[in-house]
Design a protein around this motif. Structure first.
Motif, mmCIF file in Angstrom:
data_model
loop_
_atom_site.group_PDB
_atom_site.id
_atom_site.type_symbol
_atom_site.label_atom_id
_atom_site.label_comp_id
_atom_site.label_asym_id
_atom_site.label_seq_id
_atom_site.Cartn_x
_atom_site.Cartn_y
_atom_site.Cartn_z
ATOM 1 N N ALA A 167 67.838 15.101 -37.152
ATOM 2 C CA ALA A 167 67.111 14.001 -37.800
ATOM 3 C C ALA A 167 66.939 12.837 -36.834
ATOM 4 O O ALA A 167 67.832 12.536 -36.041
ATOM 5 N N THR A 168 65.780 12.185 -36.937
ATOM 6 C CA THR A 168 65.527 10.949 -36.195
ATOM 7 C C THR A 168 65.715 9.756 -37.121
ATOM 8 O O THR A 168 65.588 9.870 -38.346
ATOM 9 N N PRO A 169 66.005 8.576 -36.558
ATOM 10 C CA PRO A 169 66.134 7.372 -37.387
ATOM 11 C C PRO A 169 64.778 6.908 -37.906
ATOM 12 O O PRO A 169 63.730 7.507 -37.615
ATOM 13 N N ALA A 170 64.805 5.817 -38.664
ATOM 14 C CA ALA A 170 63.576 5.317 -39.278
ATOM 15 C C ALA A 170 62.563 4.842 -38.250
ATOM 16 O O ALA A 170 61.348 4.986 -38.443
ATOM 17 N N ASP A 171 63.048 4.302 -37.129
ATOM 18 C CA ASP A 171 62.151 3.703 -36.140
ATOM 19 C C ASP A 171 62.379 4.309 -34.760
ATOM 20 O O ASP A 171 63.525 4.589 -34.380
ATOM 21 N N TYR A 186 59.263 9.627 -36.622
ATOM 22 C CA TYR A 186 60.320 8.718 -37.073
ATOM 23 C C TYR A 186 59.956 8.160 -38.436
ATOM 24 O O TYR A 186 58.921 7.500 -38.553
ATOM 25 N N PRO A 187 60.739 8.409 -39.481
ATOM 26 C CA PRO A 187 61.857 9.349 -39.498
ATOM 27 C C PRO A 187 61.353 10.791 -39.544
ATOM 28 O O PRO A 187 60.235 11.055 -39.991
ATOM 29 N N ARG A 189 62.964 15.133 -39.839
ATOM 30 C CA ARG A 189 64.127 15.957 -40.158
ATOM 31 C C ARG A 189 63.726 17.425 -40.155
ATOM 32 O O ARG A 189 62.617 17.773 -40.564
ATOM 33 N N VAL A 219 67.464 11.719 -31.245
ATOM 34 C CA VAL A 219 67.602 12.579 -32.425
ATOM 35 C C VAL A 219 69.067 12.958 -32.589
ATOM 36 O O VAL A 219 69.777 13.187 -31.608
ATOM 37 N N TRP A 296 73.140 7.452 -43.958
ATOM 38 C CA TRP A 296 72.629 8.766 -44.378
ATOM 39 C C TRP A 296 73.585 9.891 -44.027
ATOM 40 O O TRP A 296 73.659 10.909 -44.746
#
Length: 361
Positions: A167-171, A186-187, A189, A219, A296
């Motif tokens: 998963a990548t973060p929101a930004d 971003y985001p 998954r 990631v 998360w």
């Protein structure tokens, strides 16, 4: 003394005592000297060529170092990645052992009131650096991560112990196109590392590090339950070797990949930080406050900090061996003093390894 170097038969390591970074790791194997770790291209440049107010950990960026906390220090005031990555360490002990060398270091500052120690061990004819970090006392909780970095002139292929998801973060790290660029969504998954979503639509294979893709990406991979050591293997194409980073997933349940391949255009990066892969095994979210609060990963049942107050320790291993063919192993297993690599062609390769060090049982 800014650096200390020590060695066992076939391997040596240099620690930058000013910031606790591994300045160099050299492994003699197959008639070659392997150098699996990265050093920033601006190391050694005059200070007036660097932007003001850079954290010391960026000024002296190299090899691997302890982050405590990982990323933002927004609970106790400290630079990016905390004091262990940005301030001095003292040599407490450095001595030959029956089968190699061991050195112990202590951080001059405390972290959340805890004394922090680093123990580095080399064993004769083992192509690995064995590391342990320990926290004594303190109060509250701390997120931690290693920050191992390798570098590839022409890219390479990656393989991992089983992961539950990526998963990548929101930004993104570099959202402003005037300053840099990124590839991943971003985001984003995916449970399939070979099909991770990208920003422009479609997918990419996280196991493929392509030199021509200039980007800055981050990631997080969450370890699956599999009963063995967690591992990352990087088959470096031009270097014709295999870089290995191993951990105990019970201690460090996530592996964060920092893909830094000419994706930042501002100083000191200036488009010249090329082919770098951070393999950041940790127990953390992004930032100290996030790690000890709701995040998360906690919702996924993943621990993101250690509770302080007693003795807390965790271990990690970095090494390398020659590799022909450019493909990483399909499996890595620790058994009876050996690390067994199952190669894609059906063959196996065994390397001397302290199979008790990570204590995965």
């Amino acid at each position: 003394m800014d650096q200390i170097t020590f060695a066992a038969k076939g391997i040596s390591v240099t620690l930058d005592l000013a910031v606790g970074h591994i300045a160099e790791l050299r492994i003699e194997a197959g008639g070659r000297t392997l150098k699996p770790l990265h050093r920033a291209p601006w190391l050694g440049e005059p200070a007036d060529r660097l932007p003001p107010n850079l954290p010391d950990g960026v000024v002296r960026l190299s090899g691997d170092f302890l982050c405590a906390p990982f990323s933002r220090s927004d609970v106790e005031e400290a630079p990016l990645h905390g004091w262990p990555a940005n301030s001095g360490w003292d040599v407490m002990d450095s001595t030959a052992t029956a089968d190699g060398w061991r050195a112990r270091f202590r951080l001059r500052r405390t972290v959340m009131g805890a004394v922090v120690e680093k123990t580095l061990t080399l064993r004769d004819h083992h192509p690995f650096l064995y590391q342990e970090h320990a926290f004594f006392g303190g109060a509250g909780a701390i997120s931690v991560a290693h920050h191992a970095m390798t570098v590839m002139r022409e890219g390479g292929r990656l393989a991992f112990s089983p992961k539950r998801l990526a998963a990548t973060p929101a930004d993104p790290l570099e959202p402003d196109p005037a300053r840099g660029r990124y590839l991943l969504a971003y985001p984003g998954r995916s449970a399939d590392l070979s099909r991770f979503p990208i920003a422009e639509g479609g997918t990419t294979d996280l196991r493929d590090y392509r030199a021509e893709q200039h980007r800055e990406d981050f990631v997080t991979l969450v370890e699956a339950d599999h009963g063995g050591p967690g591992w990352t293997a990087v088959a470096r194409k031009a270097e014709a070797d295999l870089v290995l980073v191993l951990k105990n997933p019970a201690e460090l349940p996530v592996t964060m990949l920092w893909i830094s391949n000419g994706g930042r255009d501002y100083a000191p990066w200036s488009g010249r930080h090329l082919g770098v892969l951070g393999i950041e095994d940790g127990r953390t979210a992004i930032g100290h406050a996030a790690s000890i609060g709701d995040n998360w990963l906690k919702k996924e049942g993943v621990a993101t900090a250690f509770d302080l107050g007693g003795h807390v320790a965790f271990r990690q291993v970095i090494g390398a061996c020659p590799l022909a063919g450019g493909e990483p192993p399909e499996d890595v297993a620790s058994e009876s003093g050996r690390l067994r690599l199952a190669l894609p062609d059906g063959s196996e390769h065994a390397i001397p390894f302290d199979s008790d060090f990570l204590r995965t049982d």
